[in-house]
Design a protein around this motif. Sequence first.
Motif, PDB file in Angstrom:
ATOM      1  N   THR A  36       0.808  -1.221   0.000  1.00 35.19           N
ATOM      2  CA  THR A  36       0.000   0.000   0.000  1.00 35.19           C
ATOM      3  C   THR A  36       0.839   1.267   0.000  1.00 35.19           C
ATOM      4  O   THR A  36       0.296   2.363   0.011  1.00 35.19           O
ATOM      5  N   SER A  37       2.171   1.128  -0.043  1.00 31.82           N
ATOM      6  CA  SER A  37       3.003   2.329  -0.021  1.00 31.82           C
ATOM      7  C   SER A  37       4.300   2.104  -0.764  1.00 31.82           C
ATOM      8  O   SER A  37       4.350   2.233  -1.987  1.00 31.82           O
ATOM      9  N   VAL A  38       5.375   1.757  -0.064  1.00 29.64           N
ATOM     10  CA  VAL A  38       6.711   1.670  -0.650  1.00 29.64           C
ATOM     11  C   VAL A  38       6.920   0.271  -1.224  1.00 29.64           C
ATOM     12  O   VAL A  38       7.306  -0.648  -0.511  1.00 29.64           O
TER      13      VAL A  38
ATOM     14  N   LEU B 179      -0.245   7.574  -7.446  1.00 30.12           N
ATOM     15  CA  LEU B 179      -1.483   6.800  -7.390  1.00 30.12           C
ATOM     16  C   LEU B 179      -1.593   5.824  -8.553  1.00 30.12           C
ATOM     17  O   LEU B 179      -2.037   4.681  -8.383  1.00 30.12           O
ATOM     18  N   GLY B 180      -1.202   6.248  -9.744  1.00 35.25           N
ATOM     19  CA  GLY B 180      -1.212   5.353 -10.890  1.00 35.25           C
ATOM     20  C   GLY B 180      -0.257   4.188 -10.706  1.00 35.25           C
ATOM     21  O   GLY B 180      -0.553   3.041 -11.063  1.00 35.25           O
ATOM     22  N   PHE B 181       0.896   4.489 -10.126  1.00 38.13           N
ATOM     23  CA  PHE B 181       1.881   3.459  -9.805  1.00 38.13           C
ATOM     24  C   PHE B 181       1.286   2.428  -8.855  1.00 38.13           C
ATOM     25  O   PHE B 181       1.352   1.215  -9.097  1.00 38.13           O
TER      26      PHE B 181
ATOM     27  N   ASN C 117       5.978  12.698  -0.590  1.00 37.61           N
ATOM     28  CA  ASN C 117       5.985  13.375  -1.879  1.00 37.61           C
ATOM     29  C   ASN C 117       6.595  12.465  -2.949  1.00 37.61           C
ATOM     30  O   ASN C 117       7.234  11.462  -2.639  1.00 37.61           O
ATOM     31  N   GLN C 118       6.416  12.820  -4.215  1.00 37.67           N
ATOM     32  CA  GLN C 118       6.800  11.931  -5.307  1.00 37.67           C
ATOM     33  C   GLN C 118       8.291  11.615  -5.311  1.00 37.67           C
ATOM     34  O   GLN C 118       8.704  10.469  -5.503  1.00 37.67           O
TER      35      GLN C 118
ATOM     36  N   LEU D 214      12.691   6.034  -2.037  1.00 35.61           N
ATOM     37  CA  LEU D 214      12.477   4.915  -1.123  1.00 35.61           C
ATOM     38  C   LEU D 214      12.333   3.597  -1.875  1.00 35.61           C
ATOM     39  O   LEU D 214      12.849   2.561  -1.437  1.00 35.61           O
ATOM     40  N   VAL D 215      11.643   3.627  -3.000  1.00 33.60           N
ATOM     41  CA  VAL D 215      11.486   2.424  -3.813  1.00 33.60           C
ATOM     42  C   VAL D 215      12.853   1.902  -4.263  1.00 33.60           C
ATOM     43  O   VAL D 215      13.172   0.714  -4.138  1.00 33.60           O
TER      44      VAL D 215
END
Length: 265
Positions: A24-26, A186-188, A243-244, A250-251
Amino acid sequence: MDTITLWEFVALAGAATLVGLSKTSVSGANTVSLAIFAAVLPARESTGILLPLLIIGDLFAVYTYRRHADWATLVRLFPAVAVGVVAGTVFMLWADDAAVRVSIGVILLVMATVTLWRRRAASRAAGEKAAGEKKEAREEGQAQGQSGARLKAGSYGVLGGFTTMVANAGGPVMSMYLLSAGFRKLGFLGTSAWFFLIVNVAKVPFSVGLGLIDGRSLLLDAGLALCVIPGAFLGKAIADRINQLLFERLVIAATVVGGAQLLLR
């Protein structure tokens, strides 16, 4: 699978929490979970134990970001992913733990390096343009990517299918693809959520056939499943505040950490 100690179970529980966070995040945080499971359990067996937990996380991710998927991208990827899954299944018929760890670790680090190089080159080019020109170039690039990037989608799809079948490590590969394709947050997340729910469910028969999922593995999954839930909610809370630029860093960082851990074990 031998009996695990209390501290090993605690480590696996923490890794299961990271599964929810990654869904749901990273996204790249899942490679850390992969490394922990492969460190505590035999690497080959760990893939079958981790898969049901990933599907639980996928369900949370799809529920959270179900409206933000790019289905054109998914349709373009799935045929190549199927080829990769079959290739990964063949690999798993003979691969031992060392082969699994080394192969996936190398792939993760190579993909992170390529992505960093591409994004650095893109940043230099974008810095020479005005804000309006950057927006126009980005939109044009996305349009060109949708019509002329089949080879790129195919190569990432095969690699993603192979790595997700071999060690549930398709997340970083697909993260690199979606980031390089210009997907926003969000698209990611929405595209990743649907992609991995469909792919992971499709992998279950292959994993059962390889003996990676059985009664003992599902019993351990039952004890770890509840740990995925708080991670998923934490990830959603974090995603709303990242933020983007930080999100992308982080990814990539999580991808590097996970790949290095697999190689250094």
